[in-house]
Design a protein around this motif. Structure first.
Motif, PDB file in Angstrom:
ATOM      1  N   ARG A   1      95.638 101.891  27.629  1.00  0.00           N
ATOM      2  CA  ARG A   1      95.986 103.197  26.761  1.00  0.00           C
ATOM      3  C   ARG A   1      95.530 103.018  25.425  1.00  0.00           C
ATOM      4  NH1 ARG A   1     100.836 103.057  28.305  1.00  0.00           N
ATOM      5  NH2 ARG A   1     100.752 104.389  29.910  1.00  0.00           N
ATOM      6  N   HIS A   2      95.817 101.808  24.851  1.00  0.00           N
ATOM      7  CA  HIS A   2      95.427 101.661  23.428  1.00  0.00           C
ATOM      8  C   HIS A   2      93.733 101.965  23.202  1.00  0.00           C
ATOM      9  CE1 HIS A   2      95.469 100.136  19.232  1.00  0.00           C
ATOM     10  NE2 HIS A   2      94.487  99.268  19.597  1.00  0.00           N
ATOM     11  N   TYR A   3      93.215 101.086  24.120  1.00  0.00           N
ATOM     12  CA  TYR A   3      91.699 101.136  23.854  1.00  0.00           C
ATOM     13  C   TYR A   3      90.939 102.429  24.243  1.00  0.00           C
ATOM     14  CZ  TYR A   3      87.057  99.977  24.904  1.00  0.00           C
ATOM     15  OH  TYR A   3      85.533  99.986  24.828  1.00  0.00           O
ATOM     16  N   ILE A   4      91.420 103.150  25.166  1.00  0.00           N
ATOM     17  CA  ILE A   4      91.113 104.534  25.605  1.00  0.00           C
ATOM     18  C   ILE A   4      91.357 105.421  24.130  1.00  0.00           C
ATOM     19  CG2 ILE A   4      91.283 106.639  26.836  1.00  0.00           C
ATOM     20  CD1 ILE A   4      91.895 104.620  29.188  1.00  0.00           C
ATOM     21  N   ARG A   5      92.502 105.305  23.594  1.00  0.00           N
ATOM     22  CA  ARG A   5      92.837 106.222  22.546  1.00  0.00           C
ATOM     23  C   ARG A   5      91.792 105.895  21.300  1.00  0.00           C
ATOM     24  NH1 ARG A   5      95.665 110.665  22.631  1.00  0.00           N
ATOM     25  NH2 ARG A   5      97.041 110.544  24.439  1.00  0.00           N
ATOM     26  N   LYS A   6      91.784 104.619  21.124  1.00  0.00           N
ATOM     27  CA  LYS A   6      90.754 104.175  19.801  1.00  0.00           C
ATOM     28  C   LYS A   6      89.316 104.511  20.027  1.00  0.00           C
ATOM     29  CE  LYS A   6      91.929 101.292  17.128  1.00  0.00           C
ATOM     30  NZ  LYS A   6      92.355 101.315  15.591  1.00  0.00           N
ATOM     31  N   LYS A   7      88.927 104.447  21.442  1.00  0.00           N
ATOM     32  CA  LYS A   7      87.403 104.738  21.840  1.00  0.00           C
ATOM     33  C   LYS A   7      87.249 106.362  21.688  1.00  0.00           C
ATOM     34  CE  LYS A   7      84.155 103.064  23.050  1.00  0.00           C
ATOM     35  NZ  LYS A   7      83.518 102.803  23.993  1.00  0.00           N
ATOM     36  N   ILE A   8      88.096 106.911  22.034  1.00  0.00           N
ATOM     37  CA  ILE A   8      88.109 108.555  21.817  1.00  0.00           C
ATOM     38  C   ILE A   8      88.310 109.043  20.373  1.00  0.00           C
ATOM     39  CG2 ILE A   8      89.307 110.577  21.992  1.00  0.00           C
ATOM     40  CD1 ILE A   8      87.949 110.158  24.726  1.00  0.00           C
ATOM     41  N   GLU A   9      89.047 108.350  19.802  1.00  0.00           N
ATOM     42  CA  GLU A   9      89.282 108.549  18.348  1.00  0.00           C
ATOM     43  C   GLU A   9      87.759 108.271  17.294  1.00  0.00           C
ATOM     44  OE1 GLU A   9      90.788 110.095  14.844  1.00  0.00           O
ATOM     45  OE2 GLU A   9      91.108 110.269  16.938  1.00  0.00           O
ATOM     46  N   PHE A  10      87.349 107.174  17.908  1.00  0.00           N
ATOM     47  CA  PHE A  10      86.039 106.507  17.445  1.00  0.00           C
ATOM     48  C   PHE A  10      84.943 107.878  17.653  1.00  0.00           C
ATOM     49  CE2 PHE A  10      81.934 104.575  16.986  1.00  0.00           C
ATOM     50  CZ  PHE A  10      82.106 103.826  15.843  1.00  0.00           C
TER      51      PHE A  10
ATOM     52  N   ARG B   1      85.436 110.737  18.049  1.00  0.00           N
ATOM     53  CA  ARG B   1      85.846 112.160  17.040  1.00  0.00           C
ATOM     54  C   ARG B   1      85.346 111.688  15.862  1.00  0.00           C
ATOM     55  NH1 ARG B   1      89.225 114.223  13.966  1.00  0.00           N
ATOM     56  NH2 ARG B   1      90.762 112.152  13.645  1.00  0.00           N
ATOM     57  N   GLN B   2      85.468 110.741  15.085  1.00  0.00           N
ATOM     58  CA  GLN B   2      85.404 110.401  14.013  1.00  0.00           C
ATOM     59  C   GLN B   2      83.801 110.213  13.527  1.00  0.00           C
ATOM     60  OE1 GLN B   2      88.373 107.568  12.381  1.00  0.00           O
ATOM     61  NE2 GLN B   2      89.958 108.991  12.287  1.00  0.00           N
ATOM     62  N   HIS B   3      83.297 109.424  14.761  1.00  0.00           N
ATOM     63  CA  HIS B   3      82.229 108.882  14.416  1.00  0.00           C
ATOM     64  C   HIS B   3      80.967 109.309  15.462  1.00  0.00           C
ATOM     65  CE1 HIS B   3      83.757 106.402  11.238  1.00  0.00           C
ATOM     66  NE2 HIS B   3      84.462 106.131  12.205  1.00  0.00           N
ATOM     67  N   PRO B   4      80.668 110.464  15.727  1.00  0.00           N
ATOM     68  CA  PRO B   4      80.002 111.055  16.860  1.00  0.00           C
ATOM     69  C   PRO B   4      78.471 110.456  16.558  1.00  0.00           C
ATOM     70  CG  PRO B   4      80.449 112.608  15.526  1.00  0.00           C
ATOM     71  CD  PRO B   4      81.359 111.667  15.038  1.00  0.00           C
ATOM     72  N   GLN B   5      77.871 110.481  15.404  1.00  0.00           N
ATOM     73  CA  GLN B   5      76.634 110.094  15.078  1.00  0.00           C
ATOM     74  C   GLN B   5      76.333 108.768  15.455  1.00  0.00           C
ATOM     75  OE1 GLN B   5      74.364 112.437  14.668  1.00  0.00           O
ATOM     76  NE2 GLN B   5      72.591 111.070  14.686  1.00  0.00           N
ATOM     77  N   ALA B   6      77.394 107.795  15.308  1.00  0.00           N
ATOM     78  CA  ALA B   6      77.276 106.387  15.520  1.00  0.00           C
ATOM     79  C   ALA B   6      76.997 106.298  17.052  1.00  0.00           C
ATOM     80  CB  ALA B   6      78.569 105.604  15.043  1.00  0.00           C
ATOM     81  N   SER B   7      77.948 106.835  17.772  1.00  0.00           N
ATOM     82  CA  SER B   7      77.620 107.203  19.236  1.00  0.00           C
ATOM     83  C   SER B   7      76.167 107.550  19.734  1.00  0.00           C
ATOM     84  CB  SER B   7      78.593 107.768  20.123  1.00  0.00           C
ATOM     85  OG  SER B   7      78.616 107.595  21.337  1.00  0.00           O
ATOM     86  N   ARG B   8      75.867 108.540  19.174  1.00  0.00           N
ATOM     87  CA  ARG B   8      74.522 109.069  19.466  1.00  0.00           C
ATOM     88  C   ARG B   8      73.319 107.972  19.146  1.00  0.00           C
ATOM     89  NH1 ARG B   8      76.644 114.425  16.899  1.00  0.00           N
ATOM     90  NH2 ARG B   8      77.899 114.856  18.341  1.00  0.00           N
ATOM     91  N   ILE B   9      73.519 107.387  18.078  1.00  0.00           N
ATOM     92  CA  ILE B   9      72.277 106.446  17.713  1.00  0.00           C
ATOM     93  C   ILE B   9      72.400 105.459  18.482  1.00  0.00           C
ATOM     94  CG2 ILE B   9      72.040 104.485  15.932  1.00  0.00           C
ATOM     95  CD1 ILE B   9      73.332 106.598  13.944  1.00  0.00           C
ATOM     96  N   PHE B  10      73.621 104.871  19.082  1.00  0.00           N
ATOM     97  CA  PHE B  10      73.649 103.860  20.133  1.00  0.00           C
ATOM     98  C   PHE B  10      72.741 104.346  21.328  1.00  0.00           C
ATOM     99  CE2 PHE B  10      75.657 101.642  23.622  1.00  0.00           C
ATOM    100  CZ  PHE B  10      75.252 100.481  23.469  1.00  0.00           C
ATOM    101  N   ALA B  11      73.444 105.470  21.894  1.00  0.00           N
ATOM    102  CA  ALA B  11      72.881 105.935  23.153  1.00  0.00           C
ATOM    103  C   ALA B  11      71.579 106.131  23.260  1.00  0.00           C
ATOM    104  CB  ALA B  11      73.691 107.557  23.262  1.00  0.00           C
ATOM    105  N   THR B  12      70.947 106.755  21.955  1.00  0.00           N
ATOM    106  CA  THR B  12      69.449 106.746  21.683  1.00  0.00           C
ATOM    107  C   THR B  12      68.696 105.602  22.157  1.00  0.00           C
ATOM    108  OG1 THR B  12      69.752 108.851  20.415  1.00  0.00           O
ATOM    109  CG2 THR B  12      67.576 107.705  20.473  1.00  0.00           C
TER     110      THR B  12
END
Length: 164
Positions: free
Chosen positions: A46-55, A57-68
């Motif tokens: 529960r804690h991990y899912i919430r933290k990752k979803i919040e990340f 939300r707050q840092h979408p560009q970071a996730s997109r950089i990694f995905a690319t």
């Protein structure tokens, strides 16, 4: 940061880029690294899912950089995804296996694939934000949308793992 400091700490653009991608991974993995086999699986997940979803939300560009980077075959991450990363990943799988051994989690679940599911489902809200907002007929996702996503994913994953 002043340009001179960037040149002092990073010899070239690839070095700077690798530092950025490494920091993204470390931020994600930091929460996951803290989970132990003595923890309650439901609370930990529960804690991990919430933290990752919040990340997401707050840092979408970071996730997109990694995905690319990953979609491109990870050309800059050979050194990062080395033996040390494999050992770290195996230690995370071992936590889930210990939960299964103790009867805290459904033993039919393959831990590695559960981890992949956790990663992909939580990052989806950053990487495919435009698609989700469009499907929901919204100009952009709001914090409540991320909260709903976290609640839904948590419910599905915890029930699927047999921990609730």
């Amino acid at each position: 940061m002043p340009k001179a400091n960037i040149h002092y700490y990073f010899k070239n653009k690839p070095g700077l880029y690798l530092a950025v991608v490494s920091d993204i991974i470390d931020l994600w993995d930091g929460t996951f690294s803290q989970i132990t086999s003595d923890d309650d699986p439901a609370e930990s997940l529960r804690h991990y899912i919430r933290k990752k979803i919040e990340f997401s939300r707050q840092h979408p560009q970071a996730s997109r950089i990694f995905a690319t980077e990953i979609i491109s075959g990870g050309p800059n991450l050979d050194g990062y995804f080395s033996e040390g990363y494999v050992q770290w990943f195996e230690s995370r799988v071992d936590v889930f296996r210990e939960w299964q051994r103790r009867g805290k989690m459904d033993s039919s679940i393959e831990p590695a694939h559960l981890i992949f599911l956790l990663w992909s489902s939580t990052q989806h809200y950053a990487d495919f934000n435009f698609q989700i907002a469009s499907a929901l007929n919204k100009p952009e996702l709001q914090p409540a949308d991320f909260d709903t996503a976290a609640t839904t994913l948590t419910h599905i994953i915890l029930k699927g793992c047999g921990v609730v």
